[in-house]
Design an enzyme around this catalytic site. Structure first.
Site, short mmCIF file in Angstrom:
data_model
loop_
_atom_site.label_atom_id
_atom_site.label_comp_id
_atom_site.label_asym_id
_atom_site.label_seq_id
_atom_site.Cartn_x
_atom_site.Cartn_y
_atom_site.Cartn_z
N PHE A 196 48.44 48.08 39.80
CA PHE A 196 49.28 46.62 40.02
C PHE A 196 49.58 46.50 41.77
O PHE A 196 50.14 45.80 42.21
CB PHE A 196 50.93 46.60 39.69
CG PHE A 196 50.64 47.07 38.15
CD1 PHE A 196 50.19 46.29 37.06
CD2 PHE A 196 51.29 47.98 37.65
CE1 PHE A 196 50.36 46.01 35.48
CE2 PHE A 196 51.45 48.24 36.44
CZ PHE A 196 50.99 47.81 35.09
N GLY A 228 43.44 48.49 33.27
CA GLY A 228 43.82 47.77 32.10
C GLY A 228 43.70 47.13 31.88
O GLY A 228 43.68 45.63 31.08
N THR A 229 42.02 45.86 32.79
CA THR A 229 42.15 44.54 32.75
C THR A 229 41.47 44.24 31.64
O THR A 229 40.96 42.79 31.10
CB THR A 229 41.50 44.42 34.55
OG1 THR A 229 40.10 44.82 34.46
CG2 THR A 229 42.93 44.18 35.38
N ASN A 243 36.44 36.54 28.35
CA ASN A 243 36.54 37.26 27.21
C ASN A 243 38.16 36.41 26.98
O ASN A 243 39.14 36.92 27.46
CB ASN A 243 37.10 38.87 27.59
CG ASN A 243 37.02 40.07 26.02
OD1 ASN A 243 37.93 39.26 25.19
ND2 ASN A 243 37.23 40.74 25.30
N LYS A 290 37.22 32.32 38.43
CA LYS A 290 38.41 32.89 39.20
C LYS A 290 38.59 33.68 38.46
O LYS A 290 39.05 34.14 37.87
CB LYS A 290 39.04 31.27 38.93
CG LYS A 290 38.68 30.14 39.93
CD LYS A 290 39.43 29.05 39.49
CE LYS A 290 38.73 28.26 40.24
NZ LYS A 290 39.34 26.67 40.25
N GLU A 315 46.02 38.05 38.36
CA GLU A 315 47.52 38.00 39.20
C GLU A 315 47.76 36.16 38.56
O GLU A 315 48.82 36.25 40.06
CB GLU A 315 47.45 38.18 40.52
CG GLU A 315 46.43 39.58 40.82
CD GLU A 315 46.69 40.59 42.03
OE1 GLU A 315 47.08 40.37 43.10
OE2 GLU A 315 45.28 40.19 42.43
#
Ligand code: MOS
Length: 734
Positions: free
Chosen positions: A239, A465-466, A625, A695, A699
């Site tokens: 983060f 973790g994305t 995804n 894009k 966040e």
């Protein structure tokens, strides 16, 4: 290259499960501190209990006498570590306060590290260290005696004469907001393992930018970057707090060298609050002037942010708040306040989370003043060109509002505060915009295709973790014309081709752009051969494998002809300096947007606040995804609820010390706090942002939530709380 809209041959956009999900749920995913090293010694940190002053004396005799203790490192024996300049922005040092004494700059500064045969011995010895301090009175933050103020160095947006326009406005709003300090608290703690093989150093550390870490660790240790390898296979939450070099890394590497043995450090939860970065508290003064029909003629936004004594860290989100609507005139400024604190740093959606909370709260207050529906006010000020004259490449804000409002049932809202009620519960409906700048950076990657149709993709991406591993696999499968299960994705090692910092939500766009480019080049070579199948083409070529390495440079980052080679973004990337373009920095505004709708229920007597329902609609270009995108938005909106109602790092202002530096007292939502959460992926195409039309989304989702919640609380109660988080005592005392 034409990869903007490839035919949907395979699986782009499909909800493929994460490639690493089985590893993660079975505990087989290895995080940095899980990776085995030979015969490691264990380190434990000692941190300062004062925020300002000097170490007067160190007595390590009792600590050294603990069985198993190998060595103790303090400012007295770490002079071999080279000084390094504060360089926020991707891999650089997170703070200029890299020394371990004798000067104390903030509470919780590292002052010693004990290394022992066991973790337990290191910890016992750390507690046995006797360090005497000459303490001075610290300045904790806003309003404290002894702080200094400075205007932010960068230019902030201004357009027209906002002051005159405000004075002339038919309706005026002048209002102030405040947000607290927050800490990331990733479940994976701050860890570093260092292992030397002769002059070759390997660092195992969770990282959002391995090439940056590699370059800066080399500087710190006075060695060449090619002798440093950084390994970070999976990251257990970051983060923003694992994007930069913090003081522990050089210390662990130095200890491993001196002891000629691998050294492993796992810092404690409370130490994590002070040995890394955090989101600092902010204040905002906003003035909005409007015509009676809602057209905003003047927007003024002054931000105030806390930082450390030496480092001028700021997020300066006026850059984005100034562009969100078609304001007639704009005046912005940011002031930073230097206090005796550790240096803040990036935390999920750094500029927009506090600044857009302020703007979107003010928009709601203006709508109330105008007796206008809050969506109608935004529609009245929706514009493809901002006040400075810069156009948006694409903007689907009102489409997001329309889709979210329909799903939420906004049409059934009755406008008056306190006008919707269910027994003892006051019902409030609120909404707010989300916005996040679209970034992309120069990237590299390698793809190997075998004649049996299996592919291997190598890219130094960061799986924080994305789901980056999965979308990289998907883009390769699509551009190679094979199945996802035929693609193996290798990431998490600085021996792989570099991509930028996994920050600023650029990673999917950057990695997918370069891998698409590599795959297309490889297929170009393969298709030059005859034959109808991959196998036949390979046979024609007389090889069993093809490899393609690609370098992708975004249009706006291309060096001018005749520029210094060192200015080449690929060279800079290899040297640990990412070049991110986009957002408001280019010829056009490039942003992802969203609209978030929240229902709150506030108990009429106890003022207990519940959030039974959230709907978020987001437009972020092409979605690679839908499953991982959905997860990102869900997690983000839950974090948004956290910011609105729970989270704050409490500061003991006498000692400039964080009080709730643990997961028991640092409040976050639990399952019972989160009920219905709906995510709508709004279709949007933007071929200007980058070749793959992506894009960033990582966040975006937590940007609008806090204002949507507080706007809903106002609607339920008629009480406007302008200081986050809104806990029930604030409503009781209002
Ligand atoms: Mo993110 S806070 O840009 O790592």
């Amino acid at each position: 290259m034409s990869t903007a809209a490839p035919a949907a041959k395979h699986n782009m956009g499909r909800p493929e499960p994460r490639l690493e999900s089985r590893l993660k749920v079975t505990g087989r995913a290895r995080y940095a501190s899980d990776l085995p090293v030979n015969n490691p010694a264990f380190a434990f940190l000692v941190t300062s209990p004062i925020a300002r002053g000097r170490i007067a004396a160190i007595d390590a005799r009792a600590a050294r006498a603990i069985p198993g203790v190998l060595d103790i490192f303090t400012h007295e024996n770490t002079g071999d570590l080279k000084p390094i300049k504060y360089a926020p922005g991707g891999g650089g040092p997170a703070t200029s306060m890299q020394d371990f004494g004798p000067d104390i700059h903030h509470d919780g500064q590292i002052v010693a590290m004990v290394v022992a045969d066991t973790f337990e011995a290191a910890r016992e010895a750390a507690y046995a260290m006797k360090i005497a301090y000459d303490a001075e009175r610290p300045s904790a933050g806003f309003d404290a005696d002894g702080v200094t103020q400075a205007a932010v160095a960068k230019k902030t947006p201004n357009a027209g004469d906002a002051e005159t326009a405000f004075d002339a406005a038919e309706v005026k709003l002048e209002v102030a907001y405040e947000t607290p300090a927050q800490h990331h608290n990733p479940i994976e703690l701050f860890t570093t393992t260092a292992s030397w093989d002769g002059d070759e150093l390997t660092i195992y550390e969770p990282s959002q930018f391995m090439y940056g870490a590699k370059a800066n660790i080399a500087t710190k240790l006075g060695m060449k970057p090619e002798h440093v390898r950084v390994v970070s296979p999976f990251v257990g939450g970051a983060f923003g707090c694992k994007a930069q070099l913090t003081p522990r890394t050089g210390l662990v590497a130095l200890a491993a060298k001196k002891l000629n043995r691998p050294v492993k450090l796992v810092a404690t939860r409370d130490q994590g609050f002070t040995i890394a970065t955090y989101r600092a508290e902010t204040r905002h003064r906003i003035k909005l002037g409007a015509q009676r029909d809602g057209k905003i003629t003047s927007f003024q936004h002054d931000g105030f942010e806390v930082t450390s004594r030496p480092d001028a860290y700021s997020v300066a989100g006026v850059e984005d708040s100034a562009r969100l609507y078609g304001f007639g005139a704009v005046k912005t400024g940011v002031t930073i306040v230097h206090a005796d604190r550790n240096t803040p740093g990036f935390m999920r959606s750094p500029p927009v989370v506090p600044y857009i909370y302020a703007l979107e709260s003010a928009m709601d207050e203006l709508a109330v003043k105008l007796a206008m529906d809050p969506i109608a006010l935004r529609r009245r000020n929706d514009a493809m060109t901002d006040a400075t004259g810069k156009e948006w490449s694409s903007r689907s804000l009102m489409k997001c509002y329309d889709e979210a409002a329909a799903a939420f049932g906004w049409a059934k809202r009755s406008a008056g505060p306190g006008s919707m009620r269910d027994g003892d519960w006051l019902i409030g409906w609120g909404c707010a915009s989300a916005v996040y700048p679209t970034h992309i950076g120069a990237s590299t990657g390698r793809v190997t295709l075998n004649s049996d149709g299996r592919a291997h993709v190598q890219v130094a991406a960061h799986e924080i973790g994305t789901g980056v591993m999965t979308v990289v696999g998907q883009i390769a499968a699509e551009h190679l014309g094979i199945r996802l299960d035929q693609v193996q994705v290798e990431l998490g090692d600085s021996r792989l081709p570099p991509v930028p910092v996994a920050g600023g939500s650029n990673q999917t766009a950057s990695c997918c752009s370069v891998i698409a480019q590599a795959c297309d080049a490889l297929m170009g070579r393969l298709n030059a051969a005859g034959g109808n199948s991959i196998e036949a083409k390979f046979e024609q070529l007389g090889v069993s494998t093809l490899e393609e390495y690609a370098e992708f440079i975004p249009q706006e980052a291309r060096p001018n002809p005749g520029a210094e080679p060192s200015g080449n973004p690929i060279k800079k990337l290899y040297a640990g300096v990412p070049t991110l373009v986009g957002g408001s920095r280019g010829k056009k505004n490039m942003y992802a947007v969203g609209a978030e709708f929240v229902e709150v229920r506030v108990h009429a007597r106890t003022r207990e606040i519940r959030v039974p329902r959230i709907v978020g609609a987001f437009a972020a270009g092409r979605i690679m995804n839908t499953r991982t995108a959905h997860s990102q938005y869900m997690g983000a909106m839950i974090w948004g609820v956290s910011s609105a109602l729970h989270e704050a790092t409490e500061i003991d202002r006498r000692n400039a010390r964080y009080v709730n530096d643990n997961l028991a007292d640092y409040m976050v939502p639990v399952n019972a706090d989160i009920q219905q959460l709906e995510v709508i992926l709004v279709a949007e195409e933007d071929h200007e942002v980058n070749p793959v039309g992506v894009k960033g989304i990582g966040e975006l989702g937590n940007v609008g939530t806090a204002a949507a919640v507080t706007n809903a609380i106002y609607h339920a109660t008629g009480i406007r709380i302008r200081e986050l988080p809104v806990r029930l005592e604030k409503l009781l005392m209002a």
